[in-house]
Design a protein around this motif. Structure first.
Motif, PDB file in Angstrom:
ATOM      1  N   ASN A  66       4.259 -30.166  -5.812  1.00 18.23           N
ATOM      2  CA  ASN A  66       4.352 -28.785  -5.334  1.00 18.23           C
ATOM      3  C   ASN A  66       5.283 -28.744  -4.135  1.00 18.23           C
ATOM      4  O   ASN A  66       4.872 -28.650  -2.989  1.00 18.23           O
ATOM      5  N   ARG A  67       6.587 -28.838  -4.422  1.00 16.56           N
ATOM      6  CA  ARG A  67       7.578 -28.914  -3.363  1.00 16.56           C
ATOM      7  C   ARG A  67       7.737 -27.558  -2.666  1.00 16.56           C
ATOM      8  O   ARG A  67       7.498 -26.506  -3.246  1.00 16.56           O
ATOM      9  N   THR A  68       8.200 -27.621  -1.427  1.00 13.38           N
ATOM     10  CA  THR A  68       8.389 -26.396  -0.647  1.00 13.38           C
ATOM     11  C   THR A  68       9.806 -25.862  -0.722  1.00 13.38           C
ATOM     12  O   THR A  68      10.093 -24.792  -0.192  1.00 13.38           O
ATOM     13  N   ASP A  69      10.728 -26.611  -1.380  1.00 14.82           N
ATOM     14  CA  ASP A  69      12.109 -26.130  -1.433  1.00 14.82           C
ATOM     15  C   ASP A  69      12.366 -25.272  -2.664  1.00 14.82           C
ATOM     16  O   ASP A  69      13.475 -24.817  -2.898  1.00 14.82           O
ATOM     17  N   GLY A  70      11.331 -25.047  -3.493  1.00 10.87           N
ATOM     18  CA  GLY A  70      11.449 -24.089  -4.572  1.00 10.87           C
ATOM     19  C   GLY A  70      12.232 -24.585  -5.764  1.00 10.87           C
ATOM     20  O   GLY A  70      12.666 -25.716  -5.845  1.00 10.87           O
ATOM     21  N   GLU A  71      12.396 -23.692  -6.729  1.00  9.56           N
ATOM     22  CA  GLU A  71      13.118 -24.008  -7.950  1.00  9.56           C
ATOM     23  C   GLU A  71      14.591 -23.664  -7.792  1.00  9.56           C
ATOM     24  O   GLU A  71      14.999 -22.933  -6.905  1.00  9.56           O
ATOM     25  N   ALA A  72      15.400 -24.222  -8.665  1.00  9.67           N
ATOM     26  CA  ALA A  72      16.817 -23.897  -8.722  1.00  9.67           C
ATOM     27  C   ALA A  72      17.312 -24.273 -10.103  1.00  9.67           C
ATOM     28  O   ALA A  72      16.631 -24.967 -10.850  1.00  9.67           O
ATOM     29  N   MET A  73      18.504 -23.804 -10.453  1.00 10.53           N
ATOM     30  CA  MET A  73      19.027 -24.092 -11.790  1.00 10.53           C
ATOM     31  C   MET A  73      19.138 -25.587 -12.031  1.00 10.53           C
ATOM     32  O   MET A  73      18.963 -26.056 -13.150  1.00 10.53           O
ATOM     33  N   ALA A  74      19.440 -26.335 -11.001  1.00 15.35           N
ATOM     34  CA  ALA A  74      19.644 -27.762 -11.173  1.00 15.35           C
ATOM     35  C   ALA A  74      18.357 -28.492 -11.509  1.00 15.35           C
ATOM     36  O   ALA A  74      18.397 -29.654 -11.877  1.00 15.35           O
ATOM     37  N   LEU A  75      17.206 -27.826 -11.392  1.00 21.31           N
ATOM     38  CA  LEU A  75      15.935 -28.493 -11.636  1.00 21.31           C
ATOM     39  C   LEU A  75      15.480 -28.355 -13.075  1.00 21.31           C
ATOM     40  O   LEU A  75      14.306 -28.488 -13.381  1.00 21.31           O
ATOM     41  N   GLY A  76      16.400 -28.088 -13.979  1.00 16.99           N
ATOM     42  CA  GLY A  76      16.063 -28.125 -15.398  1.00 16.99           C
ATOM     43  C   GLY A  76      16.014 -26.764 -16.058  1.00 16.99           C
ATOM     44  O   GLY A  76      16.509 -25.769 -15.538  1.00 16.99           O
ATOM     45  N   ARG A  77      15.383 -26.748 -17.218  1.00 21.99           N
ATOM     46  CA  ARG A  77      15.272 -25.517 -17.995  1.00 21.99           C
ATOM     47  C   ARG A  77      13.925 -25.503 -18.708  1.00 21.99           C
ATOM     48  O   ARG A  77      13.228 -26.492 -18.789  1.00 21.99           O
ATOM     49  N   GLY A  78      13.603 -24.352 -19.259  1.00 23.64           N
ATOM     50  CA  GLY A  78      12.291 -24.160 -19.861  1.00 23.64           C
ATOM     51  C   GLY A  78      11.531 -23.126 -19.053  1.00 23.64           C
ATOM     52  O   GLY A  78      12.071 -22.494 -18.136  1.00 23.64           O
TER      53      GLY A  78
END
Length: 402
Positions: free
Chosen positions: A264-276
């Motif tokens: 449960n990271r605090t830097d959030g999601e981004a496009m580079a973190l995959g898809r789905g």
């Protein structure tokens, strides 16, 4: 004034640089040391017309000094063009997408080197069709590539924010000052240690996963020379990401066993973190995957389990596999004070990442609509009882026995 491009060319864009980056030294490292470009080699560059102007200029000049040929330059999508593409960056018409990809393969068949420069991850649209370029490079076996990553903290859109300026300095140092010979020895030692052996990943949140390493490794230690790349077939193996530091491998497909609690990271999601499907709401509530014999047998959350079940059922293909393991090794990609965002998305020493689902680019056989990164900066990784990483601290090279 907020400067959108943190590295502009003032005489062309009328902007004042936020600060000075040693782009000439970085370009020399990428072109001469990492790619080892030879006279007469043909180079394709991919660059953003609105971002990284000084980096592009330095790379083009160094290619000229190397007496190589700039075969073509591909521009990333602008806002207007990006609005005409799919969310993935690809063409919305499937037939046009096939024709476009085939045309790119024909272009790349004439090239020796592909140099992909930084993308601006803060954009609301995809600036490139990453999956398309991955497919092209994977199929064009005679092309080797380098991808210059230059990430800032996604929470701070202003590139001149003090935290972002510190990220720039970390990236700069990790490229120019790295001991590349040491990095190679480090990764070769790790490969000897883990090849075909069982590893265990644990953390304080309840992750306890065992898996067996395969026999092949992608060692991102900064050598994309023609001689080395000629031995490889997959696009991943023929690409060096810069700053370097990722040690990758595909585990034995039936070996994953245990529990993975999604960090449960605090830097959030981004496009580079995959898809789905968007895992972040479930991760905040608590998200866990149970593995048996290499497959996910249950997906659990302490939040809305029904919504999670629906989202999971909506994914297709090999969504339930452990696709890849990445261990960060670059000691100069250090955490930035005031930022929870890991430099270069976790290629720094002591960071561990798991990939769930698709592993096409890395030469794997799993195909899925689901491809998610799980990244730890505080986990423990061991191989048959010997520590590689202890609570996010990489064990020194001298202490590792093969």
């Amino acid at each position: 004034m907020t400067v959108f491009d943190p590295f502009p060319l003032p005489e062309h864009q009328g902007l004042t640089p936020t600060h000075t980056i040693r782009w000439e030294a970085i370009a020399e490292t990428v072109v001469r040391r990492i790619l080892a470009i030879q006279p007469g080699e043909r180079v394709i560059i991919s660059a953003d017309p609105y971002y990284g102007g000084a980096a592009l200029e330095a790379m083009r000049c160094e290619i000229q000094r190397a007496r190589a040929i700039e075969l073509a330059s591909i521009l990333h999508w602008s806002p207007a063009v990006g609005g005409m593409r799919l969310a993935s960056g690809r063409h919305p018409d499937s037939e046009m997408d096939k024709a476009e990809t085939q045309a790119m393969k024909q272009l790349f068949s004439c090239a020796d080197v592909f140099l992909l420069l930084m993308n601006d991850r803060r954009r609301a649209y995809r600036t490139v069709s990453t999956s398309q370029s991955d497919e092209v490079v994977n199929d064009c076996k005679g092309v080797r590539s380098a991808h210059l990553h230059w990430f800032q903290d996604p929470r701070y859109p202003d590139p001149a924010h003090p935290v972002n300026l510190l990220h720039d300095r970390v990236n700069e140092k990790a490229i120019i000052e790295l001991d590349y010979s040491w990095m190679r020895r480090m990764m070769e030692r790790m490969a000897e240690m883990v090849r075909g052996r069982e590893l265990r990943l644990t953390d304080e949140a309840g992750t306890d996963l065992r898996f067996r390493a395969g026999l092949h490794f992608h060692t991102n230690y900064g050598d994309a020379s023609r001689e080395r790349m000629a031995r490889f077939s997959s696009g991943r193996d023929r690409e060096e990401e810069v700053p370097v530091g990722s040690f990758r491998f595909i585990p034995d497909p039936q070996s994953a066993h245990g529990r993975v609690v999604f960090p449960n990271r605090t830097d959030g999601e981004a496009m580079a973190l995959g898809r789905g499907f968007d895992v972040q709401p479930f991760a905040k509530a608590g998200l866990a995957f149970e593995f048996r014999n290499g497959r996910v047998v249950s997906v659990q959350t302490e939040g809305d389990q029904r919504a999670l079940d629906q989202a999971w059922a909506g994914e297709s293909g090999d969504k339930d596999v452990l696709g890849e393991i990445i261990v960060g090794c670059n000691p100069l990609l250090t955490p930035v004070p005031g930022s929870s965002f890991l430099p270069h998305y976790g290629f720094g020493a002591g960071v561990t990442r798991l990939i769930l689902g698709d592993n096409l680019l890395s030469g794997g056989h799993f195909r899925s609509s689901f491809h998610r990164w799980l990244t730890w900066s505080n986990a423990t990784l061991e191989v048959e009882g010997q520590l590689l990483i202890e609570r996010g601290r990489q064990i020194p090279l001298e202490s590792l026995r093969p």
